[in-house]
Scaffold this motif. Structure first.
Motif, mmCIF file in Angstrom:
data_model
loop_
_atom_site.group_PDB
_atom_site.id
_atom_site.type_symbol
_atom_site.label_atom_id
_atom_site.label_comp_id
_atom_site.label_asym_id
_atom_site.label_seq_id
_atom_site.Cartn_x
_atom_site.Cartn_y
_atom_site.Cartn_z
ATOM 1 N N GLY A 220 0.664 -1.421 -0.061
ATOM 2 C CA GLY A 220 -0.154 0.010 -0.201
ATOM 3 C C GLY A 220 0.780 1.353 0.029
ATOM 4 N N ASN A 221 2.192 1.283 -0.335
ATOM 5 C CA ASN A 221 3.037 2.227 -0.245
ATOM 6 C C ASN A 221 2.790 3.114 -1.489
ATOM 7 O OD1 ASN A 221 3.833 1.246 2.155
ATOM 8 N ND2 ASN A 221 5.869 0.691 1.294
ATOM 9 N N LEU A 222 2.663 4.427 -1.316
ATOM 10 C CA LEU A 222 2.639 5.249 -2.406
ATOM 11 C C LEU A 222 3.909 5.996 -2.816
ATOM 12 C CD1 LEU A 222 -0.349 7.633 -1.398
ATOM 13 C CD2 LEU A 222 -0.375 5.769 -2.633
ATOM 14 N N VAL A 223 3.931 6.303 -4.363
ATOM 15 C CA VAL A 223 5.167 6.658 -4.770
ATOM 16 C C VAL A 223 5.096 8.022 -5.719
ATOM 17 C CG1 VAL A 223 7.000 6.076 -6.541
ATOM 18 C CG2 VAL A 223 6.111 4.265 -5.238
ATOM 19 N N TRP A 224 5.823 8.996 -5.464
ATOM 20 C CA TRP A 224 6.013 10.393 -5.775
ATOM 21 C C TRP A 224 7.164 10.346 -7.032
ATOM 22 C CZ3 TRP A 224 4.886 8.906 -0.921
ATOM 23 C CH2 TRP A 224 3.454 9.523 -0.482
#
Length: 232
Positions: A220-224
């Protein structure tokens, strides 16, 4: 620009702690046998990139390539581009060397040194068509934020090394680091955000998705992602 200092006058705190880690027999063999083919040793001055790659085509720098999964995939799918990878950890270098041989890639060269040293003393100005830094060490503790690589002096250094209309592409899965990256790059007048002021880009195939990133997505980690273009 940000500073009147020449690139080799900029002082930056090291953004890594050198720890060798365990080198597998396969990585050791690759380092011994393949480094003379793909590796670059630094002399006293600037690298002769034309002689090193034997052709004048776009050159992309990747700083901190880890195990090399991203740079190997990009080099394989875009043979019309040269890639220069910098990594301080020898196990990762050994792993990438094995990938380069397995894929029979000829458009990649590697440097096993501190990227700041390479940029300041060994890369000519305006020699890069692009620079990419994916998932640099976030140094999550607030007292260690000064060690983060993406800060104004480093951005100024990169500006000198990238050609006009060249670009810098960053990615992180730490939100506060993403915000810091955006603030620093937006503040520096030599780059502009191709996605629009304060906006992150959608990856959409612009870079490979690594095993590390896939694992993070499952958690569930987001990446920018940020992509800025150089201007004069």
């Amino acid at each position: 620009m940000l500073s009147l200092l020449k690139p080799n006058q900029i002082h930056l705190i090291p953004s890594f702690v050198r720890r060798e880690g365990r080198i597998t027999p396969a990585q050791k063999k690759a380092l011994e046998q393949l480094w003379p083919i793909y590796g670059l040793s630094l002399g006293a001055g600037y690298l002769d990139l034309t002689a090193i790659f034997s052709r004048q085509i776009p050159l992309i720098l990747e700083i901190g390539f880890g195990n090399g999964e991203s740079i190997a995939q990009q080099a394989y799918t875009t043979p019309e581009v040269n890639f220069l990878g910098i990594e301080v950890y020898r196990p990762g270098v050994g792993q990438l060397l094995a990938q380069l041989k397995a894929k029979e890639l000829k458009n990649v060269r590697l440097i096993n040194e501190d990227a700041l040293k390479v940029l300041q003393y060994h890369l000519p100005d305006q020699s890069l068509d692009g620079a990419q830094i994916f998932f640099p060490d976030p140094w999550p503790k607030k007292r260690h934020h000064k060690r983060r690589l993406i800060q104004l002096p480093f951005i100024d250094l990169l500006w000198h090394k990238i050609k006009p209309n060249g670009w810098i592409h960053l990615a992180t899965d730490w939100q506060d680091y993403a915000i810091q990256m955006m603030e620093a790059l937006s503040q520096y007048k030599g780059f502009y955000n191709i996605a629009g002021q304060g906006q992150f880009i959608q990856n959409l195939g612009q870079r490979p998705i690594t095993k590390f990133e896939h694992r993070g997505q499952r958690l569930g980690n987001l990446v920018w992602d940020l992509k800025f273009k150089r201007i004069d």
